[in-house]
Design an enzyme around this catalytic site. Structure first.
Site, short mmCIF file in Angstrom:
data_model
loop_
_atom_site.label_atom_id
_atom_site.label_comp_id
_atom_site.label_asym_id
_atom_site.label_seq_id
_atom_site.Cartn_x
_atom_site.Cartn_y
_atom_site.Cartn_z
N SER A 1 -14.83 9.69 5.66
CA SER A 1 -15.62 8.49 5.36
C SER A 1 -17.06 8.76 4.92
O SER A 1 -17.55 8.10 4.00
CB SER A 1 -15.62 7.55 6.56
OG SER A 1 -14.42 6.82 6.63
N SER B 1 -14.33 -3.35 -0.25
CA SER B 1 -13.29 -3.19 0.76
C SER B 1 -12.98 -4.56 1.33
O SER B 1 -13.56 -5.57 0.91
CB SER B 1 -13.76 -2.24 1.88
OG SER B 1 -14.76 -2.87 2.67
#
Length: 445
Positions: free
Chosen positions: A207, A337
């Site tokens: 991430s 997202s």
């Protein structure tokens, strides 16, 4: 006059690396600025013939103070093969891919699109915790993946699912990863969309932004030392290119002459930050020459342009041991997202333009139709078939249990140390005492 000469030299440096696009990359004997140079021989000159002897740059003296203006340098051009109607612009740039390969490109892109829609909706329904779509960027994934060898090592960011899709990664494993069930290769330890697959040479996604860039350079350096005849490709966005890791990675790759392709997806937004606030220079490709990296800017919505650029960069990176930088200009049609609402920072009209007028899937479909390789009946049948395939994998993943909680402690040490074993035993006692407060029936026994 001196100002004009200095500005022209800087302009030529930038234009010289990309003006002819792939024609430059295809020069068999050309080398990037990353090559090591022999020590400069110190010579004696008269005051009338004084030339710079500094070891850090190749330049000439001027006798007038002037800073180079960034707007003097023209923008690096965007290489493309197809126009928006899927017509080949320059026949000499047509990759002449066989029908079967073009159909695989198209089916990989559309299957990814279908999977995105279903998993996005499943997150909205609370079935998975998180998701990131790839809408509008499918051409950058699939076009580059098709130009690589299957053994080339891939370091992704978090929006490169199409690379795995092209490498025939099973839908069942995509779903298993997003659900974190017992079939997940990562055993449920990662966020959704953080895929990884050793067999397909796809390094597990992390991430934190840009951490993969210096890691990829290290892998490329190892491949060079081992004479592995393979390339490493590292994907990232224009936002990640602002991270310090990116700059360190670029310099590392250039000075160590590593066979790596830096692939930047410039999709217009780093979450909510537009490119106008991300940088002031000419994008990401313009940074390459400063590090001594061969660079090119391509139309990321043109799958053939992406394919050609990646293919040539791969060939030369392996043959000559030098890095390449590809900036693929594209547009992120979806939200960043499922945690993002992009309507807060961009208009519906802006998104609709890219979705309806310049989508990579539509462009390739136009090409297929013009070649007589595809028709509306095939389109309807494939859309129905692809949705059925995704739904079957989706339903299968939903029925499977989560990994056993004991797997929290495995796969770090070859032999579990005493401290970790103590923690494992503590968890077992806790669950035995308070198990009714946990959904243990959802986990593998």
């Amino acid at each position: 006059m001196a100002v004009a000469i200095a500005a022209a030299r800087v302009w030529r440096l930038n234009r010289g690396l990309s003006q002819a696009a792939l024609l430059l990359l295809r020069q068999p004997g050309a080398r990037g600025l990353a090559r090591s140079h022999p020590p400069r021989q110190q010579q004696q000159f008269s005051s009338l013939d004084d030339k710079p002897q500094f070891p850090g740059a190749s330049a000439e003296f001027i006798d007038k103070l002037e800073f180079i203006q960034p707007n003097v340098i023209s923008g690096i051009p965007i290489y493309r093969v197809m126009d928006r109607q899927g017509q080949i612009i320059n026949p000499s740039e047509d990759p002449h891919l066989p029908k079967e390969k073009v159909l695989k490109l198209y089916k990989s892109m559309t299957l990814l699109n279908t999977m995105d829609r279903i998993l996005y909706e499943s997150q909205r329904q609370g079935r998975i915790s998180f998701y990131m779509t790839n809408y509008g960027e499918e051409g950058t994934h699939v076009g580059s993946a098709a130009a690589l060898d299957n053994t080339d090592l891939v370091f992704g960011q978090y929006r490169e699912a199409g690379v795995l899709m092209y490498r025939d990664y099973p839908l069942e494993l995509f779903m298993a990863q997003c659900y974190g069930n017992i079939s997940d290769l990562g055993k449920g330890r990662q966020m959704p969309v953080h895929y990884g697959c050793k067999e397909r040479h796809f390094v597990t996604i992390s991430s934190p932004l840009a951490t993969q860039i210096p890691q990829a350079v290290g892998a490329a350096y190892a491949a060079k030392r081992a004479n592995a005849n393979r390339v490493v490709i590292c994907y990232f966005g224009e936002g990640a290119a602002s991270e310090g890791d990116a700059h360190a990675g670029f310099n590392f790759a250039a000075t160590l002459e590593c066979p790596i392709i830096f692939f930047c997806r410039n999709n217009g937004y780093a979450i909510s930050t537009p490119t106008s606030e991300q940088y002031r220079g000419d994008g990401i490709a313009a940074r390459g020459p400063g590090y001594g990296i061969m660079s090119i800017r391509v139309d990321g919505n043109d799958v053939f342009a992406v394919y050609n650029a990646t293919k040539e960069a791969r060939r030369r990176a392996v043959a000559e041991n030098q890095p390449f930088l590809i900036e693929a200009m594209t547009y992120r049609i979806g939200h960043h997202s499922t945690s993002d609402d992009s309507s807060a920072y961009r208009s519906v009209d802006e998104v609709n333009y890219w979705d309806k007028q310049d989508h990579p899937i539509s462009r390739l479909r136009h090409y297929l139709l013009s070649q007589g390789w595809w028709d509306e009946e095939q389109e309807k049948a494939w859309r129905k078939q692809s949705r059925r395939k995704v739904m079957e994998a989706f339903e299968q993943a939903e029925r499977k249990p989560k990994p056993n909680p004991n797997l929290l402690f495995s796969d770090v040490y070859q032999e579990m140390p005493a401290q970790l074993r103590k923690q494992q035993e503590s968890l077992a006692r806790h669950l035995q005492t308070y198990g009714e407060h946990y959904p243990l029936d959802h986990f593998d026994k």
